[in-house]
Scaffold this motif. Sequence first.
Motif, PDB file in Angstrom:
ATOM      1  N   LEU A 107      56.256 -15.131   3.757  1.00  0.00           N
ATOM      2  CA  LEU A 107      56.470 -14.634   2.387  1.00  0.00           C
ATOM      3  C   LEU A 107      55.271 -13.781   1.967  1.00  0.00           C
ATOM      4  O   LEU A 107      54.164 -14.014   2.429  1.00  0.00           O
ATOM      5  CB  LEU A 107      56.601 -15.799   1.408  1.00  0.00           C
ATOM      6  N   SER A 108      55.546 -12.814   1.087  1.00  0.00           N
ATOM      7  CA  SER A 108      54.450 -12.058   0.450  1.00  0.00           C
ATOM      8  C   SER A 108      54.320 -12.562  -0.965  1.00  0.00           C
ATOM      9  O   SER A 108      55.321 -12.629  -1.702  1.00  0.00           O
ATOM     10  CB  SER A 108      54.775 -10.569   0.392  1.00  0.00           C
ATOM     11  N   SER A 109      53.114 -12.921  -1.356  1.00  0.00           N
ATOM     12  CA  SER A 109      52.896 -13.423  -2.716  1.00  0.00           C
ATOM     13  C   SER A 109      52.180 -12.358  -3.538  1.00  0.00           C
ATOM     14  O   SER A 109      51.479 -11.494  -3.001  1.00  0.00           O
ATOM     15  CB  SER A 109      52.033 -14.684  -2.621  1.00  0.00           C
ATOM     16  N   SER A 110      52.363 -12.457  -4.871  1.00  0.00           N
ATOM     17  CA  SER A 110      51.731 -11.465  -5.752  1.00  0.00           C
ATOM     18  C   SER A 110      50.212 -11.664  -5.806  1.00  0.00           C
ATOM     19  O   SER A 110      49.717 -12.779  -5.715  1.00  0.00           O
ATOM     20  CB  SER A 110      52.304 -11.592  -7.162  1.00  0.00           C
ATOM     21  N   TYR A 111      49.533 -10.571  -5.990  1.00  0.00           N
ATOM     22  CA  TYR A 111      48.073 -10.555  -6.155  1.00  0.00           C
ATOM     23  C   TYR A 111      47.644 -11.505  -7.276  1.00  0.00           C
ATOM     24  O   TYR A 111      46.584 -12.092  -7.248  1.00  0.00           O
ATOM     25  CB  TYR A 111      47.663  -9.115  -6.484  1.00  0.00           C
ATOM     26  N   LEU A 112      48.529 -11.683  -8.237  1.00  0.00           N
ATOM     27  CA  LEU A 112      48.213 -12.504  -9.404  1.00  0.00           C
ATOM     28  C   LEU A 112      48.022 -13.977  -9.046  1.00  0.00           C
ATOM     29  O   LEU A 112      47.383 -14.709  -9.790  1.00  0.00           O
ATOM     30  CB  LEU A 112      49.352 -12.371 -10.428  1.00  0.00           C
ATOM     31  N   HIS A 113      48.591 -14.418  -7.895  1.00  0.00           N
ATOM     32  CA  HIS A 113      48.496 -15.844  -7.530  1.00  0.00           C
ATOM     33  C   HIS A 113      47.370 -16.126  -6.545  1.00  0.00           C
ATOM     34  O   HIS A 113      47.349 -17.202  -5.942  1.00  0.00           O
ATOM     35  CB  HIS A 113      49.816 -16.310  -6.911  1.00  0.00           C
ATOM     36  N   THR A 114      46.474 -15.170  -6.343  1.00  0.00           N
ATOM     37  CA  THR A 114      45.465 -15.364  -5.287  1.00  0.00           C
ATOM     38  C   THR A 114      44.560 -16.577  -5.529  1.00  0.00           C
ATOM     39  O   THR A 114      43.918 -17.059  -4.602  1.00  0.00           O
ATOM     40  CB  THR A 114      44.582 -14.104  -5.108  1.00  0.00           C
ATOM     41  N   LYS A 115      44.548 -17.111  -6.766  1.00  0.00           N
ATOM     42  CA  LYS A 115      43.770 -18.332  -7.020  1.00  0.00           C
ATOM     43  C   LYS A 115      44.409 -19.531  -6.324  1.00  0.00           C
ATOM     44  O   LYS A 115      43.732 -20.405  -5.777  1.00  0.00           O
ATOM     45  CB  LYS A 115      43.695 -18.597  -8.536  1.00  0.00           C
ATOM     46  N   ASP A 116      45.751 -19.557  -6.348  1.00  0.00           N
ATOM     47  CA  ASP A 116      46.478 -20.696  -5.765  1.00  0.00           C
ATOM     48  C   ASP A 116      46.957 -20.407  -4.344  1.00  0.00           C
ATOM     49  O   ASP A 116      47.050 -21.313  -3.511  1.00  0.00           O
ATOM     50  CB  ASP A 116      47.708 -21.026  -6.628  1.00  0.00           C
ATOM     51  N   LEU A 117      47.342 -19.162  -4.118  1.00  0.00           N
ATOM     52  CA  LEU A 117      47.944 -18.815  -2.828  1.00  0.00           C
ATOM     53  C   LEU A 117      47.160 -17.698  -2.168  1.00  0.00           C
ATOM     54  O   LEU A 117      46.907 -16.679  -2.800  1.00  0.00           O
ATOM     55  CB  LEU A 117      49.396 -18.347  -3.034  1.00  0.00           C
ATOM     56  N   ASN A 118      46.823 -17.912  -0.917  1.00  0.00           N
ATOM     57  CA  ASN A 118      46.112 -16.857  -0.206  1.00  0.00           C
ATOM     58  C   ASN A 118      46.738 -16.654   1.164  1.00  0.00           C
ATOM     59  O   ASN A 118      47.683 -17.363   1.534  1.00  0.00           O
ATOM     60  CB  ASN A 118      44.632 -17.212  -0.104  1.00  0.00           C
ATOM     61  N   LEU A 119      46.210 -15.708   1.875  1.00  0.00           N
ATOM     62  CA  LEU A 119      46.743 -15.419   3.212  1.00  0.00           C
ATOM     63  C   LEU A 119      46.701 -16.703   4.060  1.00  0.00           C
ATOM     64  O   LEU A 119      45.670 -17.359   4.156  1.00  0.00           O
ATOM     65  CB  LEU A 119      45.876 -14.328   3.839  1.00  0.00           C
ATOM     66  N   GLY A 159      52.298 -14.740   4.333  1.00  0.00           N
ATOM     67  CA  GLY A 159      51.865 -13.820   5.387  1.00  0.00           C
ATOM     68  C   GLY A 159      51.166 -12.584   4.841  1.00  0.00           C
ATOM     69  O   GLY A 159      50.519 -11.850   5.596  1.00  0.00           O
ATOM     70  N   SER A 160      51.298 -12.343   3.526  1.00  0.00           N
ATOM     71  CA  SER A 160      50.627 -11.160   2.936  1.00  0.00           C
ATOM     72  C   SER A 160      50.561 -11.306   1.421  1.00  0.00           C
ATOM     73  O   SER A 160      51.278 -12.116   0.824  1.00  0.00           O
ATOM     74  CB  SER A 160      51.375  -9.875   3.304  1.00  0.00           C
ATOM     75  N   ILE A 161      49.661 -10.538   0.851  1.00  0.00           N
ATOM     76  CA  ILE A 161      49.522 -10.487  -0.628  1.00  0.00           C
ATOM     77  C   ILE A 161      49.839  -9.047  -1.053  1.00  0.00           C
ATOM     78  O   ILE A 161      49.319  -8.102  -0.454  1.00  0.00           O
ATOM     79  CB  ILE A 161      48.079 -10.800  -1.069  1.00  0.00           C
ATOM     80  N   TYR A 162      50.700  -8.896  -2.069  1.00  0.00           N
ATOM     81  CA  TYR A 162      51.038  -7.534  -2.518  1.00  0.00           C
ATOM     82  C   TYR A 162      50.618  -7.343  -3.973  1.00  0.00           C
ATOM     83  O   TYR A 162      50.369  -8.307  -4.696  1.00  0.00           O
ATOM     84  CB  TYR A 162      52.542  -7.272  -2.358  1.00  0.00           C
ATOM     85  N   TYR A 163      50.594  -6.093  -4.374  1.00  0.00           N
ATOM     86  CA  TYR A 163      50.386  -5.824  -5.797  1.00  0.00           C
ATOM     87  C   TYR A 163      51.196  -4.596  -6.229  1.00  0.00           C
ATOM     88  O   TYR A 163      51.459  -3.689  -5.430  1.00  0.00           O
ATOM     89  CB  TYR A 163      48.904  -5.633  -6.145  1.00  0.00           C
ATOM     90  N   THR A 164      51.608  -4.662  -7.459  1.00  0.00           N
ATOM     91  CA  THR A 164      52.229  -3.490  -8.114  1.00  0.00           C
ATOM     92  C   THR A 164      51.459  -3.300  -9.421  1.00  0.00           C
ATOM     93  O   THR A 164      50.498  -4.008  -9.679  1.00  0.00           O
ATOM     94  CB  THR A 164      53.723  -3.732  -8.440  1.00  0.00           C
ATOM     95  N   SER A 165      51.940  -2.382 -10.258  1.00  0.00           N
ATOM     96  CA  SER A 165      51.192  -2.137 -11.499  1.00  0.00           C
ATOM     97  C   SER A 165      51.689  -2.986 -12.669  1.00  0.00           C
ATOM     98  O   SER A 165      51.260  -2.793 -13.788  1.00  0.00           O
ATOM     99  CB  SER A 165      51.248  -0.649 -11.852  1.00  0.00           C
ATOM    100  N   MET A 166      52.639  -3.908 -12.418  1.00  0.00           N
ATOM    101  CA  MET A 166      53.145  -4.709 -13.541  1.00  0.00           C
ATOM    102  C   MET A 166      53.040  -6.194 -13.204  1.00  0.00           C
ATOM    103  O   MET A 166      53.991  -6.843 -12.789  1.00  0.00           O
ATOM    104  CB  MET A 166      54.589  -4.316 -13.828  1.00  0.00           C
ATOM    105  N   TYR A 167      51.855  -6.751 -13.467  1.00  0.00           N
ATOM    106  CA  TYR A 167      51.530  -8.095 -12.999  1.00  0.00           C
ATOM    107  C   TYR A 167      52.437  -9.172 -13.585  1.00  0.00           C
ATOM    108  O   TYR A 167      52.907 -10.047 -12.892  1.00  0.00           O
ATOM    109  CB  TYR A 167      50.077  -8.439 -13.338  1.00  0.00           C
TER     110      TYR A 167
END
Lengths: 390, 232
Positions: free
Chosen positions: A139-151, A178-186
């Motif tokens: 799964l790819s998780s949002s950049y916003l969750h990097t506190k809880d979820l990381n690579l 498997g990856s962290i993604y980001y868009t411009s609308m967190y």
Amino acid sequence: MHTVFLLAKRYAFSSENRHKGTSIRIASGLALCLFAITMVLSFMQALQKNQFEDIRTFESYDLQIALDSNDLQAGYELVDRLETLAEVDHAFLYAEIPTLIQTPEGSTLAGRIRAIDPKGIFEDKVNSYRGTLYTQGTLSSSYLHTKDLNLGSQVNVTILKKGRQATVIPSQKEMTIGSIYYTSMYDFDSSTFLTDLPTLYALNGDVPLFIGIFSSYESEETKQAIKLMEPKLEISTWKEANASLYGAMQLEQSMMTLMLFLMVLVVIIHIRNSSRRLLLAKQREIAMLRSMGLRRNQVQSLFIYQAVLVAVVGCTAGVLLSYLGITVYPSFSDFVYSSMGVHLKLTIKPLELVALVASILIFSSFAAYVGTRRILKADIMEMFAHDEVK
Amino acid sequence: MMKSNEILSLREVSKSFSATERGGEPIQILDSVNLTLQSATSIAITGKSGSGKSTLLQISAGLLSLDKGVVLFDQKNLTDLKDDQLSKIRSKSMGFIFQSSLLLDDFTALENVQIPAMIAGVSEKLAKERALELLEQVGLSNRLTHKSDQLSGGERQRVAIARSLVNRPLVLFADEPTGSLDERNAAVIEDMLLDLVQEKQVALMLITHNNAFASRCSHVYHLHDRHVEVFA
């Protein structure tokens, strides 16, 4: 008419005019009002464009087709056919399911898993922060969750599947980020986990399949072109598919239009009061000019010319101020970003500006016309009294 | 019918004003007034303050509406005329001098005299020539570029006289032209006005409190108790 125009010029801005200060104040007021309206309009449009762009970036389609089977092969074939249409820039397959994700720390995130065929335009819209997006089985998780979820984080995914006895039953599976993604609308993308189509169908084989379409044409036009080619398809535009969100944004736009209307109302009242003030200041002179033989319509023309001259000067200053505002705005965009979280690109639509200027000129003329008409109803000797003619 | 040399004739003219702005019993100012003015002659109207002298002048010049009666000016009934026609008559055939020497404050003495001519359709150049000539006649050649607030009361009144004559009117309406001036200045203005009227063959309707000034006119009328009486 030459004499009338000469008098109007003198009454508007000549250094010989005792009421030049009033003319300057009126013109300055108009300039500031025009500047304020143009800037608000520009900010409104930039903000809305930004919001639409953000949502569209994530939703990633202009039109959506709900397929009646989730046969991937048939889906790919339809995508190929659709891409032969001039109205279709790019078509891609996608599917999504609602989910609950339990993090290694035990917290739970509610959202959706969206699977996308990551070819073409969509590939450029969602960016990888870490790892490779759409790696099968992850799964790819949002950049916003990097506190809880990381690579590499292991998460517990709960989804609803068709049951044999009950309609739906919960099903759980452990998966890897498997990856962290980001868009411009967190705030919007934080609830979405991305994956590829085979991984999603491995989780649940009953998920309906959709085709997303990018088009440079009007959505309705593209919809009609697809209907001609595939009459049985269920097609909805981006607006139809996100009706509630779009409705909310339209409501926001209506409220902003209302605010703008109130600003225009302030301008109109300013013009009306200013025109009245100028005319009352000149009431004795109107009487004198009338006794010298100036006709009623000539007096009206004189003060309409004067009002137009003042309005032209005010509007010119307002237009210059507006373009100056747009030019210097980039210097303040960091401040706007820090307070609003958006980078706005301000533009002025010349047509809107022309419409605003034309409205001001027309209303100024109208206010001068009505004001003089009112004064001219009185006898010349009543006007000499210099009291407000009722 | 108007006699051939009669330029202005008032017949049975009546005028009343409301007692207050809110209405109330109207106050009768003029009641069935008859008056005539021959071309190139002068009449003076005297009377107490508030007797309606200025009202009579304003009605005669079409500056104020009347309740009853007829005002014939150059064989035209002013009450029947439309604004355009009345404005044309005011521009070409009437000149006005008011007590407070009303000038256009934003304009110079020269422009104040020039503008009525331009309104009457005279070219800017010719209007300027006429204005210069008249201002010279009233002794203001050295005050051409001065504005109203830079002129004395007597000078302002002289500009007003020049302005009233610039279109070579048939009738000059003067409402207490010396009323706000000191004795010396008043005497100068009186002489200047009567000389110019005679020289330019203009009829004069003069409102004044000053009996000596009035007596220099061809006829003197006294306004008393809403009626005009021939005084001399």
